[in-house]
Write a protein that holds these residues in place. Structure first.
Motif, PDB file in Angstrom:
ATOM      1  N   ALA A   6       0.830  -1.205   0.000  1.00 41.82           N
ATOM      2  CA  ALA A   6       0.000   0.000   0.000  1.00 41.82           C
ATOM      3  C   ALA A   6       0.865   1.255   0.000  1.00 41.82           C
ATOM      4  CB  ALA A   6      -0.937   0.005   1.206  1.00 41.82           C
ATOM      5  N   LEU A   8       3.730   1.517  -1.502  1.00 40.09           N
ATOM      6  CA  LEU A   8       4.143   1.696  -2.895  1.00 40.09           C
ATOM      7  C   LEU A   8       3.137   2.579  -3.628  1.00 40.09           C
ATOM      8  CD1 LEU A   8       5.838   0.577  -5.462  1.00 40.09           C
ATOM      9  CD2 LEU A   8       4.013  -1.090  -5.629  1.00 40.09           C
ATOM     10  N   GLY A   9       1.850   2.274  -3.414  1.00 42.87           N
ATOM     11  CA  GLY A   9       0.801   3.066  -4.072  1.00 42.87           C
ATOM     12  C   GLY A   9       0.787   4.502  -3.600  1.00 42.87           C
ATOM     13  N   GLN A  10       0.982   4.695  -2.282  1.00 43.56           N
ATOM     14  CA  GLN A  10       0.985   6.071  -1.752  1.00 43.56           C
ATOM     15  C   GLN A  10       2.062   6.906  -2.422  1.00 43.56           C
ATOM     16  OE1 GLN A  10       0.897   4.720   2.505  1.00 43.56           O
ATOM     17  NE2 GLN A  10       0.012   6.755   2.778  1.00 43.56           N
ATOM     18  N   ILE A  12       3.816   6.313  -5.310  1.00 41.83           N
ATOM     19  CA  ILE A  12       3.630   6.527  -6.753  1.00 41.83           C
ATOM     20  C   ILE A  12       2.517   7.540  -6.984  1.00 41.83           C
ATOM     21  CG2 ILE A  12       2.888   5.429  -8.908  1.00 41.83           C
ATOM     22  CD1 ILE A  12       4.364   2.944  -8.130  1.00 41.83           C
ATOM     23  N   GLY A  13       1.417   7.403  -6.216  1.00 38.04           N
ATOM     24  CA  GLY A  13       0.303   8.336  -6.358  1.00 38.04           C
ATOM     25  C   GLY A  13       0.711   9.765  -6.034  1.00 38.04           C
ATOM     26  N   ALA A  14       1.525   9.927  -4.977  1.00 37.42           N
ATOM     27  CA  ALA A  14       1.974  11.271  -4.611  1.00 37.42           C
ATOM     28  C   ALA A  14       2.804  11.882  -5.739  1.00 37.42           C
ATOM     29  CB  ALA A  14       2.782  11.223  -3.324  1.00 37.42           C
ATOM     30  N   ILE A  16       2.523  11.219  -8.966  1.00 35.58           N
ATOM     31  CA  ILE A  16       1.643  11.586 -10.081  1.00 35.58           C
ATOM     32  C   ILE A  16       0.900  12.878  -9.747  1.00 35.58           C
ATOM     33  CG2 ILE A  16      -0.300  10.832 -11.497  1.00 35.58           C
ATOM     34  CD1 ILE A  16       0.572   7.948 -10.980  1.00 35.58           C
ATOM     35  N   ALA A  17       0.414  12.989  -8.492  1.00 33.38           N
ATOM     36  CA  ALA A  17      -0.295  14.207  -8.093  1.00 33.38           C
ATOM     37  C   ALA A  17       0.633  15.412  -8.140  1.00 33.38           C
ATOM     38  CB  ALA A  17      -0.886  14.036  -6.694  1.00 33.38           C
ATOM     39  N   LEU A  74      -1.420  12.035   0.410  1.00 33.06           N
ATOM     40  CA  LEU A  74      -1.023  10.663   0.103  1.00 33.06           C
ATOM     41  C   LEU A  74       0.221  10.268   0.891  1.00 33.06           C
ATOM     42  CD1 LEU A  74      -1.615  10.422  -3.718  1.00 33.06           C
ATOM     43  CD2 LEU A  74      -2.478   8.854  -2.006  1.00 33.06           C
TER      44      LEU A  74
END
Lengths: 78, 78, 78
Positions: A6, A8-10, A12-14, A16-17, A74
Motif C-alpha cells: 500500500a 508503494l501506491g501512496q 507513486i500516487g503522490a 503523479i499528483a 497521500l
C-alpha cells in the motif's frame, strides 16, 4: 521482497499528483503570459487589468495547490 | 511483501485524480488568459465581460474540484 | 500481499476517470476563452452569442460530469 504494497501506491500516487501541480503552472503561465503580451502592446491599459490578472492566477494556482495537497495527503495522511 | 493490494489502487488512483485537478488549471488559464488578451486590446469593453469571465472560470474550476473530490474520496471514503 | 485484485483495478480506474473530469475543463476553457476573445474584439455582438456560450459550456461540462460519474460508479457501485 518486503515492505507494504500500500505504501508503494501512496508514493507513486503522490508523485503523479505532484506532476499535476506542475501541469497547473501551464494554466497560470497562460494567464500571466497573455497579460504581458497585451500589456506590452497597450501599456496604458495594463494598470486597469491588474486585478483581473491576479484573479486569473489565483483560480489556476488554487487547482495546482489542490494537486499538491493531494500529494501531501497521500504521503502523510492516507 | 505485505499489505492490501486494493489500497495500492486507491492511492495510485488518488494521485492520478489529483493530476486531473492540475490539468483543469489549463482550462481556467485559457479563460482568464483570453480575457486579459482581449481586455488589454479593448479596455472599454472589459467591464461588460467580467460576468462571462467568472462564468467561464466557475465551470472550468468546478471540473477541477470534481477531480480533487475524486482524489479525496479514493483516499478517505472508498 | 492480500486483497482483491479487481478492487485494485476499480480504484486505479476511478483515478483515471477523475483525471478525465479535469481534462474536460480544457474544453470548457476553450469555449469560454474563445467567447471572451471574440466578445472583447466586437462587444456589440457578444450579447447575441451568450446562448451559444452556455450551449458550448453545457455540452463540454456534461462530458466532464460523465467522467466524474464514472469515477463514482467505479468506487461505489461497480
Amino acid at each position: 521482497m518486503e515492505g507494504d504494497i500500500a505504501q508503494l501506491g501512496q508514493y507513486i500516487g503522490a508523485g503523479i499528483a505532484g506532476m499535476g501541480a506542475g501541469i497547473a503552472a501551464l494554466g497560470v503561465g497562460n494567464v500571466a503570459g497573455n497579460f504581458l503580451a497585451g500589456a506590452l502592446r497597450n501599456p496604458s491599459a495594463a494598470a486597469g487589468q491588474t486585478a483581473t490578472l491576479f484573479i486569473g492566477i489565483a483560480f489556476a494556482e488554487a487547482l495546482g495547490i489542490f494537486a499538491f495537497l493531494t500529494a501531501l495527503l497521500l504521503m502523510f495522511a492516507a
